[in-house]
Enzyme design. Structure first.
Site, PDB file in Angstrom:
ATOM      1  N   LYS A   1       0.872  -1.178   0.000  1.00  0.00           N
ATOM      2  CA  LYS A   1       0.000   0.000   0.000  1.00  0.00           C
ATOM      3  C   LYS A   1       0.909   1.228   0.000  1.00  0.00           C
ATOM      4  O   LYS A   1       1.960   1.225   0.666  1.00  0.00           O
ATOM      5  CB  LYS A   1      -0.866  -0.046   1.269  1.00  0.00           C
ATOM      6  CG  LYS A   1      -1.943   1.025   1.371  1.00  0.00           C
ATOM      7  CD  LYS A   1      -2.763   0.820   2.656  1.00  0.00           C
ATOM      8  CE  LYS A   1      -3.906   1.817   2.773  1.00  0.00           C
ATOM      9  NZ  LYS A   1      -4.715   1.579   3.997  1.00  0.00           N
TER      10      LYS A   1
ATOM     11  N   SER B   1      -9.683   1.489   2.956  1.00  0.00           N
ATOM     12  CA  SER B   1      -8.796   2.274   2.129  1.00  0.00           C
ATOM     13  C   SER B   1      -7.740   1.453   1.383  1.00  0.00           C
ATOM     14  O   SER B   1      -7.142   1.947   0.438  1.00  0.00           O
ATOM     15  CB  SER B   1      -8.101   3.328   2.984  1.00  0.00           C
ATOM     16  OG  SER B   1      -7.233   2.714   3.927  1.00  0.00           O
TER      17      SER B   1
ATOM     18  N   SER C   1      -9.878  -0.963   7.072  1.00  0.00           N
ATOM     19  CA  SER C   1      -9.243  -0.715   5.778  1.00  0.00           C
ATOM     20  C   SER C   1      -8.499  -1.894   5.163  1.00  0.00           C
ATOM     21  O   SER C   1      -8.125  -1.836   3.995  1.00  0.00           O
ATOM     22  CB  SER C   1      -8.288   0.478   5.875  1.00  0.00           C
ATOM     23  OG  SER C   1      -9.014   1.677   5.860  1.00  0.00           O
TER      24      SER C   1
END
Lengths: 486, 478
Positions: free
Chosen positions: A78, A153, A177
């Site tokens: 990420k 996310s 997330s």
């Protein structure tokens, strides 16, 4: 070449046996990314040159018989993880030009075990969002249906695994997330206990809630990845000095005799019918596997979304103060003085959702409001944690849905932030309680969208969580499916 | 100072600590290095970096707390103080707010001619310093973050002081303590010991406090006194004219001797303090406190008492000798070697401190060590040399590094105690000054000094003055 039906351990054996090279595997990933990224928009940065160099080095290590735990395995991060000499944007326009001068501890640990870092994955800006629509790099598409969001996310991290672009990824989970996008994309995502994995070098959203965890195609791969990144780090004062067990060792121990609690507050009206059906079936599977199913109550669940959006935004308002255009990032300055430089930089650099949360958090901490909002939210958090500790006196694990619905459509909720916030209702409590939870596939909707099952474990009982998830995965065939990409 | 109103002063002092590394990262605290060379992701406030507490800073805070009679909190919390400024990399300062490490202490001050007075210390907390802005060309500004994240203690007093002199007495004592403890270099000019003063006035007899002004930029004891006195006068004039004091922060301009408003109450920041989630609550055990307590040196106030009681020194001597730790250590070493405290005190205060001041040397670098000085004092005591010659021996040691006995031997400074030799000189002097001798005989006693002086001079100072006196008296009565 396809590695999608293999676990990390199986790939590792092939690499060690010389049946497969890291360069070939890495090239396959790069080609897959090349072929599918325009459709999914999962990668913000692809590190082709660095990845191939790392793969070559890995092949030398393998040839020399020096295989570490992840030697030669292509993974991706990420874009919230600081990665030495690599662009690290956190999904923000403000960090569009930011090249990090250091590696996050988790990244360093992956490198030490020989992982090949292929690139940086799309995400909601500063990890604020549940749909991956709040990214300066544009929205990510769900690999199962490109009209739908992948969740957020860590949307890029989940979609990349589902689409077979890399073997596994790292994400972060502040209110769901990791788990929610894993659920929406049909992969396995683990949020470890707060303090289990170092946060050093992970760009902070809400420091008391953020936790690093793996997303992978199966439970075993999550166990492998967690084993590498978990453990005390003196550079993170909130990481906990507690031994890391071998998560693979008793993975197949089963759930016979385990008590699994169903918190009644999680089985509410308004739960999507397909979700309800899949969860009901999952409960039945566990019963058949020998688990004892027990009704429990987490009475303060209703207050979790409200307290989360006060605590997380309060911390974020402070954490994001450093993005002021002074030392790094994209500065906007028309020469009208310091205050104007701050205003222009932050007005141009942050997206709407980030601005909304900074304002919310600033308000919650303001003189005269602190007691009514921030302090009260902290007290509620204590009660929520208490709920979990009490439930864990009766049961070993809790079983809940991950999200009230399968992945919604792009644009469907973007103008209704409150509704979007409510979609995190089942994942937020584990962050507030600081305990561990996993999301794994347990079904599909009629439209063919994945549905996820959440197991919540006791603090630092990731091994139990993984065993229970593994038992379900072995007993069903929901996991490991691959979407067809056009 | 104005006598129409009662003056109320509270002080906030920032004490820069002398730990080797910063409070939340491993960077060096050394000064004078190239800008931004003593930095890392943590003190630069880079995305993702996290603070880790330097436990040495806690040791120092406990030391300061114990030395100022504070309660040490078993549980204290670091908090974020949020505001934007280019010298503050994270956009917040890590400090302590609701639960500081030390609370409820005090210092006793004593002003000449008045009773001892107790000044309360509200709290002492730990925090990080900010960086420095450099305005080189007037066009743009640069930031040097070497100082960012260096450790500070903030010592907050109660509003217990009523005059600028009391404020100075409190500050000097606090300054003396932190320097004695070895936790601060005490340099006011360079900002190692920074003071903000909260000043208000009220009509005599009024219970509630007047509106206060906070004075900043006070970097010497003299300026602090000036700034407080200026502020009291300014507020008194305002009230006399029927005006009102407004709550504000004022910056003192030492060149002009005046202060000007920096920001008013409405521009005051809302710092939005909240517990820093990156740092765990700090637990300080009794063992930790005891361990720090065992390292505390004897403090200046205690030494001041002891020098008077144990050594019988006058308060003035005791004050001079205990004011600075290295001087006290020099003196105590000397007394241990030569058990005549008052003589030792005289020598340290006049010869040693005088010579050091002339040459601009620090006492720790004094070329005449306590052992060497004890060598001189021993030779005075056994009448080998006179006090006057001893000063010559002191100079000799200073410039050569040799021992007292070596200097006495080499320079032939041994006192003449041979009666015959002295008598011969006395006779010579009388023979050379027959007129004066007759006058002396005739009762002009003042001339006695003249004759002693002449004899000493003729002996190059080596004659024992007492014997010279006795011999002259014998001649007079002959």
């Amino acid at each position: 070449m396809s590695f999608q039906n293999l676990t990390i351990q199986q790939i590792r054996k092939k690499l060690i046996a010389g049946e497969l090279t890291s360069v070939a595997l890495t090239r396959a990933c790069l080609e897959r990314i090349q072929a599918t990224n325009h459709q999914l928009n999962t990668f913000i940065t692809v590190c082709e040159k660095e990845a191939l160099a790392a793969a070559e080095a890995a092949d030398e290590q393998l040839a020399a018989g020096n295989a570490a735990l992840l030697t030669g395995l292509p993974i991706a991060l990420k874009d919230i993880f600081n990665t030495l000499n690599v662009r690290t944007t956190c999904g923000s326009k403000l960090l569009d030009n930011y090249i990090s001068p250091y590696d996050a501890t988790a990244v360093q640990r992956l490198r030490e075990q020989g992982a090949v870092i292929v690139g940086k994955l799309n995400m909601d800006e500063f990890a604020m969002g549940s749909s991956n629509e709040n990214s300066a790099a544009g929205a990510v598409r769900n690999p199962w249906n490109s009209d739908h969001v992948p969740g957020g996310s860590s949307g890029g991290s989940a979609a990349a695994v589902a689409a077979g672009q890399v073997v596994a990824t790292l994400g972060t989970d502040t209110g769901g997330s990791i788990r929610q996008p894993a659920s929406h994309c049909g992969v396995v995502g683990l949020k470890p206990t707060y303090g289990r994995v170092s946060r050093y070098g992970v760009i902070a959203y809400a420091s008391s809630l953020d936790q690093v965890g793996p997303l992978a195609r199966n439970v075993e791969d999550c166990a492998t990845m967690l084993g590498v990144v978990a453990g005390y780090d003196p550079a993170d004062s909130t990481s906990v000095d507690c031994p890391v067990p071998d998560y693979l060792e008793n993975l197949a121990a089963g759930v016979s005799g385990k008590k699994i609690g169903l918190p009644k507050e999680y089985f509410i009206d308004g739960l999507d019918a397909a979700v309800k059906q899949a969860i009901t079936a999952a409960i039945e599977t566990y019963r058949q596997l020998g688990a004892e199913i027990v009704d429990v109550s987490l009475p303060h669940t209703d207050y979790s979304v409200a307290s989360y959006y006060l605590i997380a935004t309060a911390e974020a308002s402070s954490n994001l103060a450093r993005y002021d255009g002074v030392r790094f990032g994209v500065r906007k300055d028309e020469g009208a003085g310091l205050i104007s430089m701050y205003q222009q930089t932050r007005a141009a650099g942050f997206g709407d959702e980030v601005k909304r949360r900074i304002m919310l958090g600033t308000y919650a901490l303001s003189s005269g409001y602190y007691d009514a909002y921030y302090l009260k939210a902290q007290k509620v958090r204590t009660l929520i944690r208490q709920d979990f500790l009490e439930a864990f006196e009766k049961v070993d694990l809790l079983l809940t849905p991950v999200a009230p619905t399968p992945a919604f459509k792009l644009g469907e909720m973007i103008n209704d932030p409150l509704q979007m916030y409510l979609s995190d209702i089942f994942t937020i409590p584990a962050n507030l309680a600081g305990t561990c939870a996993i999301s794994l596939p347990c079904g599909f909707s009629q439209e063919g969208l994945p549905i996820g099952l959440q197991l919540i474990g006791q603090p630092f009982a990731e091994a139990d969580l993984l065993q229970a998830a593994y038992a379900f995965e072995q007993a069903t065939d929901w996991g490991g499916r691959s979407p067809e990409l056009s | 100072m104005n006598s129409r109103y009662e003056v109320v002063i509270g002080l906030e002092v920032h004490v820069q600590l002398t730990t080797k590394t910063k409070i939340f990262c491993g960077c060096s605290t050394r000064f004078g290095q190239a800008p931004n060379s003593q930095t890392c992701p943590v003190c630069l406030g880079l995305p993702g970096a996290l603070p880790v507490l330097n436990h040495k800073v806690v040791d120092y805070a406990i030391k300061a707390g114990l030395a100022t009679n504070c309660q040490i909190a078993p549980h204290s919390i670091f908090a974020r103080k949020n505001y934007f400024y280019p010298d503050l990399p994270k956009g917040y300062q890590i400090s302590q707010f609701e639960l500081p490490i030390c609370e409820r202490g005090w210092l006793d001050i004593e002003l000449e001619g008045s009773e001892k007075k107790r000044i309360g210390i509200t709290r002492i907390h730990m925090e990080e310093d900010a960086g420095k802005l450099l305005h080189a060309d007037g066009q743009s500004s640069s930031v040097d973050l070497n100082r960012a994240c260096t450790p500070l203690l903030e010592v907050v007093s109660e509003p217990d002081m009523r005059t600028a002199d009391e404020a100075i007495a409190y500050l000097k004592q606090l300054h003396q303590i932190v320097v004695y403890l070895g936790i601060c270099d005490g340099n006011l000019e360079e900002g190692s010991f920074r003071c903000d003063a909260n000043v208000s006035i009220r009509p005599w007899g009024q219970k509630e406090l007047g509106t206060r002004a906070e004075l900043k930029n006070l970097n010497s004891f003299r300026f602090i006194k000036q700034a407080i006195e200026y502020e009291v006068e300014r507020q008194a004039e305002l009230l006399d004219d029927g005006g009102k004091v407004v709550q504000e922060t004022r910056l003192f301009d030492a060149d002009k001797g005046v202060s000007r408003s920096m920001r008013g109450k409405e521009e005051a920041h809302d710092y939005r303090y909240f517990p820093d989630p990156d740092l765990l609550p700090l637990k300080v055990s009794e063992d930790w406190i005891d361990q720090v307590r065992s390292t505390l040196p004897e403090l200046p106030q205690a030494k001041l008492q002891r020098y008077q009681q144990e050594f019988g020194l006058p308060a003035y001597d005791a004050g001079v000798l205990s004011a600075e730790k290295p001087v006290a250590e020099y003196f105590e070493t000397l007394v241990a070697l030569h058990d005549q405290p008052k003589i030792c005190s005289n020598w340290v205060m006049s010869e040693v401190l005088g010579a050091l001041k002339d040459k601009g040397i620090d006492i720790v670098d004094c070329p005449v060590t306590p052992a060497m000085l004890a060598g001189i004092l021993k030779r005075i005591a056994d009448s080998t040399i006179s006090g006057k010659i001893a000063k010559q021996v002191f100079d000799g040691i200073w410039s050569t590094g040799k021992s007292a006995d070596q200097i006495i031997e080499e320079q032939g400074l041994k006192q003449v105690t041979d009666t015959g030799a002295i008598e011969a000189i006395v006779n010579e002097v009388i023979a050379a000054n027959p007129g004066q001798f007759e006058e002396l005989k005739g009762g002009k006693d003042k001339l006695m000094g003249f004759f002693v002086g002449q004899v000493m001079k003729a002996s190059k100072g080596k004659a024992n003055p007492e014997m010279v006196n006795q011999l002259l008296k014998k001649k007079l009565s002959a």
